[in-house]
Design an enzyme around this catalytic site. Structure first.
Site, PDB file in Angstrom:
ATOM      1  N   HIS A  53       0.843  -1.188   0.000  1.00 23.17           N
ATOM      2  CA  HIS A  53       0.000   0.000   0.000  1.00 23.17           C
ATOM      3  C   HIS A  53       0.879   1.240   0.000  1.00 23.17           C
ATOM      4  CE1 HIS A  53       1.012  -0.036   4.236  1.00 23.17           C
ATOM      5  NE2 HIS A  53       0.299  -1.119   4.465  1.00 23.17           N
TER       6      HIS A  53
HETATM    7  P1  TYD Z   1      -2.329  -3.776   7.355  1.00 21.57           P
HETATM    8  O1  TYD Z   1      -2.264  -2.323   6.987  1.00 21.57           O
HETATM    9  O2  TYD Z   1      -2.915  -4.698   6.344  1.00 21.57           O
HETATM   10  O3  TYD Z   1      -0.897  -4.298   7.766  1.00 21.57           O
HETATM   11  P2  TYD Z   1       0.460  -4.336   6.902  1.00 21.57           P
HETATM   12  O4  TYD Z   1       0.496  -3.086   6.096  1.00 21.57           O
HETATM   13  O5  TYD Z   1       1.533  -4.396   7.904  1.00 21.57           O
HETATM   14  O6  TYD Z   1       0.464  -5.549   6.062  1.00 21.57           O
HETATM   15  O7  TYD Z   1      -3.128  -3.874   8.723  1.00 21.57           O
HETATM   16  C1  TYD Z   1      -3.603  -5.101   9.233  1.00 21.57           C
HETATM   17  C2  TYD Z   1      -4.865  -4.837  10.054  1.00 21.57           C
HETATM   18  O8  TYD Z   1      -4.575  -4.016  11.187  1.00 21.57           O
HETATM   19  C3  TYD Z   1      -5.923  -4.098   9.259  1.00 21.57           C
HETATM   20  O9  TYD Z   1      -7.180  -4.629   9.631  1.00 21.57           O
HETATM   21  C4  TYD Z   1      -5.855  -2.677   9.756  1.00 21.57           C
HETATM   22  C5  TYD Z   1      -5.355  -2.826  11.163  1.00 21.57           C
HETATM   23  N1  TYD Z   1      -4.511  -1.711  11.640  1.00 21.57           N
HETATM   24  C6  TYD Z   1      -4.998  -0.862  12.623  1.00 21.57           C
HETATM   25  O10 TYD Z   1      -6.129  -1.012  13.119  1.00 21.57           O
HETATM   26  N2  TYD Z   1      -4.184   0.152  13.064  1.00 21.57           N
HETATM   27  C7  TYD Z   1      -2.944   0.354  12.571  1.00 21.57           C
HETATM   28  O11 TYD Z   1      -2.247   1.290  13.005  1.00 21.57           O
HETATM   29  C8  TYD Z   1      -2.470  -0.518  11.532  1.00 21.57           C
HETATM   30  C9  TYD Z   1      -1.104  -0.322  10.932  1.00 21.57           C
HETATM   31  C10 TYD Z   1      -3.279  -1.536  11.105  1.00 21.57           C
END
Ligand code: TYD
Length: 137
Positions: A53
């Site tokens: 992302h």
């Molecule tokens: P995600 O952004 O997919 O993680 P990564 O980029 O590390 O692969 O986030 C995973 C889950 O956690 C998603 O449901 C969103 C949640 N999340 C939060 O609630 N707060 C946060 O600060 C972050 C980074 C993720």
């Protein structure tokens, strides 16, 4: 100028003595923003790719406080760079509007993520085609 030029490795102060190591990361000093949030990622298998992302607002610093991982960054204009995170006293600075993928996690990897914002899912761009379109306008 490509956003890739703003990505850089950071080296933090270490205070090691016979008791062990201590690494210092101060907001707006050792990293280029005030810290609003931290989260950490561990227990990801070797074949998992995380991230995938870009963020409209958030800047991040990623530190493998234990273990190793790799970070691929893309500017959406055909340029990409690969970074290795494998030392607890180094981190990678990621500006806003850069595509990032974290992968090749070692079994003991603990990836500490320091962010400039509170979490807001609306500022995430999770579709690469959409990201490409936005940065190439
Ligand atoms: P995600 O952004 O997919 O993680 P990564 O980029 O590390 O692969 O986030 C995973 C889950 O956690 C998603 O449901 C969103 C949640 N999340 C939060 O609630 N707060 C946060 O600060 C972050 C980074 C993720």
């Amino acid at each position: 100028m490509s956003t890739l030029n703003s990505v850089r490795m950071l080296e933090f102060n270490q205070k090691g003595d016979e008791r062990g190591h201590l690494v210092i990361v101060e907001g707006a000093q050792d990293i280029p923003f005030e810290i609003k949030r931290i989260f950490y990622i561990y227990g990801s298998d070797k074949d998992v790719v995380r991230g995938q992302h870009a963020n409209r607002e958030s800047e991040f610093v990623l530190i493998n406080v234990a273990g190793r991982s790799k970070v691929r960054v893309k500017d959406g204009k055909g340029n990409e760079t690969l970074y290795f995170l494998d030392r607890p006293h180094t981190g990678i600075y990621l500006p806003k509007m850069i595509w990032k993928e974290m992968f090749d996690f070692s079994e003991d990897s603990v990836l500490l993520c320091v962010a400039s914002t509170h979490y807001d899912p609306a500022e995430y761009i999770r579709d690469y085609d959409e990201f490409e379109k936005i940065v190439n306008i």
